[in-house]
Design a protein around this motif. Structure first.
Motif, short mmCIF file in Angstrom:
data_model
loop_
_atom_site.label_atom_id
_atom_site.label_comp_id
_atom_site.label_asym_id
_atom_site.label_seq_id
_atom_site.Cartn_x
_atom_site.Cartn_y
_atom_site.Cartn_z
N ASN A 190 0.84 -1.21 0.00
CA ASN A 190 0.00 0.00 0.00
C ASN A 190 0.86 1.26 0.00
O ASN A 190 0.59 2.23 0.69
N GLU A 230 -7.28 -9.09 0.81
CA GLU A 230 -7.76 -8.76 -0.53
C GLU A 230 -7.58 -7.28 -0.87
O GLU A 230 -7.47 -6.93 -2.04
N SER A 231 -7.58 -6.41 0.13
CA SER A 231 -7.48 -4.97 -0.13
C SER A 231 -6.04 -4.49 -0.26
O SER A 231 -5.82 -3.32 -0.57
N THR A 263 -1.73 -8.75 -6.02
CA THR A 263 -2.93 -8.66 -5.20
C THR A 263 -3.45 -10.05 -4.92
O THR A 263 -3.07 -11.01 -5.60
#
Length: 298
Positions: A69, A81-82, A93
């Motif tokens: 991120n 998953e995010s 991912t």
């Protein structure tokens, strides 16, 4: 089961890898589980581990680092998953399989009269026939005997799922916490061991570089051969009429020449006007430097 999805910077799919247990290794080396064919990824860049059913990403001392991120990780990091994991010019991912729910399908009904033809207008009614005597009324039918009603069986109440006890949740949390800490300590210990090993090999390489410096001192084509004060950088400038600038400039450094990617135990070979090279072992970096100097002086 998880699905590991790998795309490039333009979002083009590189590959999909099913994963339910064990580890998935990531890097440029052909022996890795996920091969990333680009020099922005190290040979042994990172790995994915499954810890109590939770995906964890671990950087294995890569040259360009691993981002989760947008932030570079130093220790084993949990992802889901995010999460968006960047390895060089690739993005990784995770995705769980989604089952189709048949109960949510929508059935489209046609409105009344859709696709039908209007009926023709009614014809004129014919004249009524002559009246006849009405038939006698039918005899009333005897109703069937009433059947006794049977009582409906009682439906059992739906079973409620058992809620986990507070003690079980606490124990599960403690196990997961200890597992993550163990991975973190193992990664830190591995980093320290690698640093000590590279430091020792780097000192041996500097000794060899000083010997080469003495040997080339009388060669007028060697315009400069310098080792900086803290012995973390070796730079060599060699005359070469084939080059536009009239010389080639080489450099080998203990860390990134511009101070990027701090904390990574790698050795860099730089030649101005060409792409940098990264090595895990100082001896291989020294071999590359000697080969370039010899090719220029030959």
């Amino acid at each position: 089961m998880w699905t590991v999805i790998v795309t490039d910077q333009q979002g083009k799919l590189i590959g999909e890898y099913p994963w339910s247990q064990g580890s998935l290794t990531i890097g440029r080396d052909q022996s890795r589980s996920i091969v990333l064919p680009n020099k922005t990824a190290s040979r042994k860049h990172a790995r994915l581990d499954m810890v109590n059913g939770m995906p964890v990403i671990i950087d294995e001392g890569s040259a360009n680092g691993t981002l989760v991120n947008g932030a570079q990780i130093r220790t084993p990091t949990r992802i889901d998953e995010s999460s968006k994991v960047d390895v060089g010019e690739f993005r990784i991912t995770l995705q769980r399989p989604v089952e189709e729910d048949d109960g949510e399908r929508t059935v489209m009904m046609k409105p009344k009269g859709y696709g039908t033809v209007a009926p023709p207008p009614p014809r004129a009614a014919p004249p009524p026939p002559p009246r006849a005597a009405p038939p006698p009324p039918p005899k009333p039918a005897m109703p069937p005997p009433a059947m006794p009603s049977m009582p409906k069986p009682a439906m059992p109440a739906p079973a409620m799922p058992a809620m986990p006890e507070m003690g079980d949740i606490t124990s599960q949390f403690e196990r997961q916490l200890q597992s993550v800490r163990a991975y973190r300590e193992e990664a830190q210990a591995g980093t320290l061991n690698k640093k000590a090993k590279v430091d020792a090999l780097w000192s041996t390489m500097i000794t060899s570089m000083r010997a080469l410096q003495t040997k080339l001192r009388a060669d007028k084509r060697v315009l400069a051969f310098d080792i900086n004060r803290d012995a973390t950088e070796v730079s060599v400038k060699v005359a070469d009429s084939r080059e536009k600038r009239g010389h080639r400039y080489f450099m080998v450094t203990r860390n990134h020449p511009e101070g990027k990617y701090t904390g990574l135990e790698s050795v860099y070979v730089r030649e101005f006007g060409r792409e940098d090279q990264t090595f895990d072992e100082p001896a291989k970096a020294m071999e590359e430097l000697i080969m370039r100097i010899a090719a220029t002086l030959a």
